[in-house]
Design a protein around this motif. Structure first.
Motif, PDB file in Angstrom:
ATOM      1  N   UNK A 227       0.798  -1.225   0.000  1.00 25.76           N
ATOM      2  CA  UNK A 227       0.000   0.000   0.000  1.00 25.76           C
ATOM      3  C   UNK A 227       0.825   1.266   0.000  1.00 25.76           C
ATOM      4  N   UNK A 228       2.148   1.143   0.084  1.00 28.53           N
ATOM      5  CA  UNK A 228       2.998   2.336   0.094  1.00 28.53           C
ATOM      6  C   UNK A 228       2.954   3.026  -1.266  1.00 28.53           C
ATOM      7  N   UNK A 229       2.783   4.342  -1.246  1.00 27.60           N
ATOM      8  CA  UNK A 229       2.710   5.114  -2.489  1.00 27.60           C
ATOM      9  C   UNK A 229       4.072   5.140  -3.167  1.00 27.60           C
ATOM     10  N   UNK A 230       4.088   4.809  -4.447  1.00 31.13           N
ATOM     11  CA  UNK A 230       5.321   4.806  -5.225  1.00 31.13           C
ATOM     12  C   UNK A 230       5.396   5.968  -6.210  1.00 31.13           C
ATOM     13  N   UNK A 231       4.235   6.341  -6.748  1.00 30.28           N
ATOM     14  CA  UNK A 231       4.255   7.403  -7.760  1.00 30.28           C
ATOM     15  C   UNK A 231       2.962   8.205  -7.666  1.00 30.28           C
ATOM     16  N   UNK A 232       3.130   9.507  -7.807  1.00 33.01           N
ATOM     17  CA  UNK A 232       1.999  10.424  -7.709  1.00 33.01           C
ATOM     18  C   UNK A 232       2.143  11.442  -8.831  1.00 33.01           C
ATOM     19  N   UNK A 233       1.059  11.704  -9.543  1.00 32.93           N
ATOM     20  CA  UNK A 233       1.131  12.633 -10.665  1.00 32.93           C
ATOM     21  C   UNK A 233      -0.045  13.593 -10.600  1.00 32.93           C
ATOM     22  N   UNK A 234       0.132  14.756 -11.241  1.00 35.82           N
ATOM     23  CA  UNK A 234      -0.924  15.764 -11.197  1.00 35.82           C
ATOM     24  C   UNK A 234      -0.597  16.944 -12.078  1.00 35.82           C
ATOM     25  N   UNK A 235      -1.342  18.019 -11.883  1.00 34.97           N
ATOM     26  CA  UNK A 235      -1.194  19.219 -12.710  1.00 34.97           C
ATOM     27  C   UNK A 235      -1.105  20.449 -11.823  1.00 34.97           C
ATOM     28  N   UNK A 236      -0.479  21.488 -12.383  1.00 36.16           N
ATOM     29  CA  UNK A 236      -0.456  22.815 -11.777  1.00 36.16           C
ATOM     30  C   UNK A 236      -1.140  23.773 -12.737  1.00 36.16           C
ATOM     31  N   UNK A 237      -2.128  24.511 -12.239  1.00 40.56           N
ATOM     32  CA  UNK A 237      -2.849  25.482 -13.061  1.00 40.56           C
ATOM     33  C   UNK A 237      -2.521  26.872 -12.543  1.00 40.56           C
ATOM     34  N   UNK A 238      -2.149  27.746 -13.465  1.00 40.39           N
ATOM     35  CA  UNK A 238      -1.824  29.126 -13.097  1.00 40.39           C
ATOM     36  C   UNK A 238      -3.120  29.858 -12.757  1.00 40.39           C
ATOM     37  N   UNK A 239      -3.268  30.250 -11.511  1.00 49.74           N
ATOM     38  CA  UNK A 239      -4.467  30.976 -11.072  1.00 49.74           C
ATOM     39  C   UNK A 239      -4.094  32.364 -10.578  1.00 49.74           C
ATOM     40  N   UNK A 240      -2.942  32.858 -11.047  1.00 49.83           N
ATOM     41  CA  UNK A 240      -2.499  34.182 -10.605  1.00 49.83           C
ATOM     42  C   UNK A 240      -3.515  35.245 -10.972  1.00 49.83           C
ATOM     43  N   UNK A 241      -4.024  35.185 -12.206  1.00 45.65           N
ATOM     44  CA  UNK A 241      -5.005  36.177 -12.637  1.00 45.65           C
ATOM     45  C   UNK A 241      -6.280  36.078 -11.804  1.00 45.65           C
ATOM     46  N   UNK A 242      -6.675  34.826 -11.518  1.00 43.04           N
ATOM     47  CA  UNK A 242      -7.870  34.662 -10.699  1.00 43.04           C
ATOM     48  C   UNK A 242      -7.664  35.213  -9.303  1.00 43.04           C
ATOM     49  N   UNK A 243      -6.478  34.909  -8.733  1.00 44.46           N
ATOM     50  CA  UNK A 243      -6.169  35.423  -7.401  1.00 44.46           C
ATOM     51  C   UNK A 243      -6.093  36.943  -7.414  1.00 44.46           C
ATOM     52  N   UNK A 244      -5.500  37.483  -8.495  1.00 43.18           N
ATOM     53  CA  UNK A 244      -5.424  38.931  -8.597  1.00 43.18           C
ATOM     54  C   UNK A 244      -6.829  39.533  -8.720  1.00 43.18           C
ATOM     55  N   UNK A 245      -7.676  38.850  -9.511  1.00 40.12           N
ATOM     56  CA  UNK A 245      -9.050  39.341  -9.650  1.00 40.12           C
ATOM     57  C   UNK A 245      -9.792  39.246  -8.319  1.00 40.12           C
ATOM     58  N   UNK A 246      -9.537  38.146  -7.578  1.00 43.53           N
ATOM     59  CA  UNK A 246     -10.170  38.020  -6.267  1.00 43.53           C
ATOM     60  C   UNK A 246      -9.703  39.121  -5.330  1.00 43.53           C
ATOM     61  N   UNK A 247      -8.364  39.375  -5.378  1.00 42.75           N
ATOM     62  CA  UNK A 247      -7.835  40.438  -4.518  1.00 42.75           C
ATOM     63  C   UNK A 247      -8.427  41.784  -4.907  1.00 42.75           C
ATOM     64  N   UNK A 248      -8.518  42.012  -6.225  1.00 42.51           N
ATOM     65  CA  UNK A 248      -9.094  43.275  -6.682  1.00 42.51           C
ATOM     66  C   UNK A 248     -10.565  43.363  -6.293  1.00 42.51           C
ATOM     67  N   UNK A 249     -11.252  42.227  -6.385  1.00 47.56           N
ATOM     68  CA  UNK A 249     -12.657  42.222  -5.998  1.00 47.56           C
ATOM     69  C   UNK A 249     -12.808  42.506  -4.510  1.00 47.56           C
ATOM     70  N   UNK A 250     -11.954  41.853  -3.706  1.00 49.09           N
ATOM     71  CA  UNK A 250     -12.004  42.116  -2.265  1.00 49.09           C
ATOM     72  C   UNK A 250     -11.664  43.570  -1.971  1.00 49.09           C
ATOM     73  N   UNK A 251     -10.641  44.065  -2.723  1.00 50.90           N
ATOM     74  CA  UNK A 251     -10.278  45.467  -2.526  1.00 50.90           C
ATOM     75  C   UNK A 251     -11.431  46.381  -2.931  1.00 50.90           C
ATOM     76  N   UNK A 252     -12.105  45.989  -4.037  1.00 48.83           N
ATOM     77  CA  UNK A 252     -13.240  46.795  -4.487  1.00 48.83           C
ATOM     78  C   UNK A 252     -14.367  46.756  -3.467  1.00 48.83           C
ATOM     79  N   UNK A 253     -14.596  45.551  -2.916  1.00 49.07           N
ATOM     80  CA  UNK A 253     -15.622  45.443  -1.892  1.00 49.07           C
ATOM     81  C   UNK A 253     -15.265  46.269  -0.658  1.00 49.07           C
ATOM     82  N   UNK A 254     -13.969  46.166  -0.293  1.00 52.95           N
ATOM     83  CA  UNK A 254     -13.524  46.966   0.843  1.00 52.95           C
ATOM     84  C   UNK A 254     -13.643  48.447   0.535  1.00 52.95           C
TER      85      UNK A 254
END
Length: 715
Positions: free
Chosen positions: A452-479
């Motif tokens: 049962x020991x894990x030998x291999x793990x695979x996945x993806x990385x998605x760039x969400x910088x724009x989304x995070x920036x938009x969220x920050x801007x949205x929070x800033x706008x809300x603030x």
């Protein structure tokens, strides 16, 4: 003969070297030399007729017949038995025993006949002649033991009798027999030594012949094997000389679409797409051949029918000094592999394009190697050189933001241990420029060991910088929206208070003028008019402050620097305020400033000076001193306003530059809470800064620092 040779020959008498060969030769000679011995004996008897008694000759012939029969019989027995080599010593002993018996028989016969000295001389001559006639040394040379067993039983009794009879003649004859025996021994040793050497040479020749036969068989087998390999090899093999094919196997011809007979004599250049394609690899190949190295390359050739074909070639010169004389070339058809590689590359390019377009990268963690694979898309995502990388976990951790390392480790551990089926976390990665990019990392375990020991793990990385920036801007706008809402509430509250008073003044004064104008003196009318004007100015100032803040918040506040004298502006503002809001205060203006015209915005600077001096007067008791310092500090213009007023509580100092915020100790003093906000905005547009030093009931000192932008002096 040297002493060393003598020792060698003596040693050979007792040597067992080549004993099987010598014993075989001993028996073979015993059978074949009988006729020759009988002929030689007959000639000797004829020559000695009349000199020796007839009875001696008859007895001698009888003995010769018996001895020859014995030897012939033993030779026949040996040939029939064909004993193995390990029984050679035993058969030599048989022959020695027979020789001793035959020799002893002749010796005893001579003793019986030789009863007088005269007969002894006859016997001596007979012995000498018969011994030579029998050819004993050549026939008995293979076996020293057989020679000794034959000679001693004959010689010993005769020498003993001669010495027993005494007398000069008998003694001389005995000595002659000994001398003859010595000569006979020398001849035997020579023959035996020569025989040993002959056997040695024969043995060496036999070994060489066997080795030659083995080598010949090996060579024949190797040639047959090579021929079989050459004909049935899975790769094409050809021998090329002077640029043409001399010989090739079936596979070579098949790869290029020829029959084997068609390829012989073909120049190698005919399979290339062009002469240039032929010359380039050819020149590189010969350069490697001259260094004694092989040359391997993948080439695009054309078959007999013109169809393109990809081959892998490996070639080597037979002689590095003359590579053009002979080259062995091996080729293999890799067309399918090349087509698969091209298809794979095309698929990879499409995948890369899709990944780049979607800002997705692939990662893989391998527990066996302890590495994390990061594809080129991630490197491009964080601004590095687009390349694949294998990093250890220790090398990967510094790429993650320190605040999220522990959460990332925990998410990985939960997925690896099976607590979570999927690994999902949002974290930041350091970019090449030192900034941080947000990624959404997802994955799962794709391979586990039996336990049962894990030998291999695979996945993806998605760039969400724009989304995070938009969220920050949205929070800033809300603030911001929240702040604006609060500001509106404050503005309504302040405006209702600040506008009500001047409006009431205006309304009451205008009503008095309207209804009681005839009863009012000219001085009272003037006071009322001044009151109306002051109220209008207060309202206008408040509205102007609000407009300035609105423009600043919207980024529409203009910065228009022009050459001006900062000292003159300070003097003008001080004089204006002395006759207005600061008429009940003492304004002390101190200057330590020697600069001439500077590129500054006079309108914004007037706002700075007016707001700072007005606030100092407003929050200070009447008659107190308000100071204004204009100086140069560290290459900057310093505008510093101080008072001895009520000061600013510590809890309010952090919010001094918030719109409509007023300190809790201002009481009923008029104000909108926009003055310091306007000062800060105006200073920042100049590239400057504002600092505040205040204590409750001890006064306040506000410093504005502006960078110096001096203009050229007028001519």
């Amino acid at each position: 003969m040297s002493l060393a040779n003598l020792r060698t020959r003596l040693a050979s008498m007792s040597s067992v070297e080549y004993l099987p060969e010598r014993v075989s030769m001993l028996y073979r000679l015993s059978g074949t030399d009988v006729p020759i011995i009988l002929v030689a004996a007959s000639i000797t008897a004829f020559a000695m007729w009349g000199y020796i008694g007839v009875n001696l000759i008859v007895l001698w012939f009888i003995w010769l017949g018996v001895a020859s029969s014995v030897r012939y019989a033993m030779a026949r027995i040996y040939r029939r038995r064909q004993p193995p080599a390990e029984d050679a010593a035993e058969w030599e002993n048989y022959f020695c025993l027979a020789s001793a018996l035959v020799g002893a028989g002749w010796g005893l016969a001579l003793m019986l006949i030789g009863h007088t000295p005269t007969s002894l001389q006859e016997l001596t001559v007979t012995f000498l002649i018969s011994s030579v006639a029998m050819g004993l040394p050549p026939s008995l040379a293979p076996s020293p033991k057989a020679f000794t067993s034959f000679i001693l039983p004959i010689l010993a009794p005769m020498v003993a009798m001669l010495l027993t009879f005494g007398g000069g003649l008998n003694t001389s004859t005995a000595l002659l027999l000994l001398v003859f025996a010595t000569v006979l021994l020398g001849l035997y040793l020579s023959n035996h030594y020569a025989l040993i050497e002959t056997l040695a040479y024969g043995h060496e020749n036999t070994l060489l012949l066997k080795k030659l036969q083995v080598a010949e068989k090996s060579l024949t087998s190797a040639l047959a094997e090579q021929r079989l390999i050459f004909d049935t090899a899975a790769v094409g093999i050809a021998f090329v000389s002077q640029g043409a094919v001399l010989k090739c196997n079936q596979r070579f011809a098949e790869i290029l679409g020829y029959e084997v007979d068609e390829i012989a004599g073909q120049p190698t250049g005919v399979w290339f797409q062009s002469d240039e394609d032929f010359m380039q690899p050819g020149s590189r190949a010969y350069a490697r051949f001259e260094l004694g190295e092989s040359y391997s390359v993948e080439l695009l050739l054309r078959k007999k029918d013109g169809a393109p074909i990809w081959v892998f070639t490996d070639s080597r010169a037979i002689d590095a000094a003359r590579p053009q004389e002979g080259i062995i070339i091996g080729i293999g058809d890799i067309t399918e592999r090349k087509l698969a590689e091209a298809a794979l590359q095309q698929t990879k390019e499409r995948l890369d394009l899709a990944m780049q377009s979607s800002a997705i990268s692939i990662w893989e963690w391998d527990a066996r190697r302890g590495t994390v694979y990061l594809d080129a898309a991630l490197a491009q995502m964080i601004g590095g050189e687009p390349r694949e990388r294998y990093l250890t976990l220790d090398e990967f951790v510094p790429m993650v933001h320190p605040d999220e390392v522990e959460a990332l480790r925990q998410a990985q551990a939960d997925c690896i241990s099976g607590l979570r089926p999927l690994y999902r976390i949002e974290h930041r990665l350091k970019t090449a420029s030192g900034d941080w990019a947000w990624v959404l990392s997802r994955g799962r375990v794709v391979e586990r060991a039996e336990g049962g020991r894990a030998l291999r793990m695979t996945g993806t990385n998605v760039d969400i910088t724009q989304r995070k920036r938009a969220e920050a801007e949205l929070l800033a706008a809300l603030q911001r929206e929240k702040e604006l809402s609060e500001m509106k509430s404050k503005f309504v509250s302040i405006a209702s208070h600040e506008l009500r008073t001047p409006l009431a003044t205006i309304l009451s004064s205008s009503e008095l003028l309207e209804h009681y104008s005839d009863n009012l003196s000219a001085e009272d009318k003037l006071k009322m008019l001044h009151g109306i004007q002051g109220a209008v100015k207060r309202m206008n100032a408040m509205i102007e402050d609000v407009l300035i803040i609105g423009k600043a918040e919207a980024g529409a506040l203009q910065f228009d620097p022009k050459p001006m004298d900062l000292r003159d502006l300070c003097k003008k503002v001080v004089e204006e305020l002395r006759g207005g809001v600061a008429k009940d205060h003492v304004i002390q203006f101190e200057q330590q400033f020697d600069r001439g015209n500077l590129n500054l915005d006079e309108k914004l600077l007037r706002h700075i000076l007016t707001n700072l001096l007005s606030n100092a007067a407003k929050y200070s008791p009447p008659g107190s001193v308000v100071t204004l310092l204009l100086a140069e500090r560290d290459g900057q213009a310093l505008i510093e306003v101080g008072d001895k007023g009520i000061g600013i509580p510590v809890e309010d100092q952090a919010r001094l530059f918030e719109s409509f915020h007023r300190a809790g100790n201002v009481g009923n003093r008029q104000g909108t809470g926009l003055g310091l906000v306007i000062v800060k905005k105006a200073a920042e547009l100049h590239g400057g800064s504002v600092s505040v030093d205040s204590k409750v009931d001890a006064g306040t000192r506000i410093s504005v620092r502006l960078p110096l932008m001096q203009t050229a002096k007028a001519a």
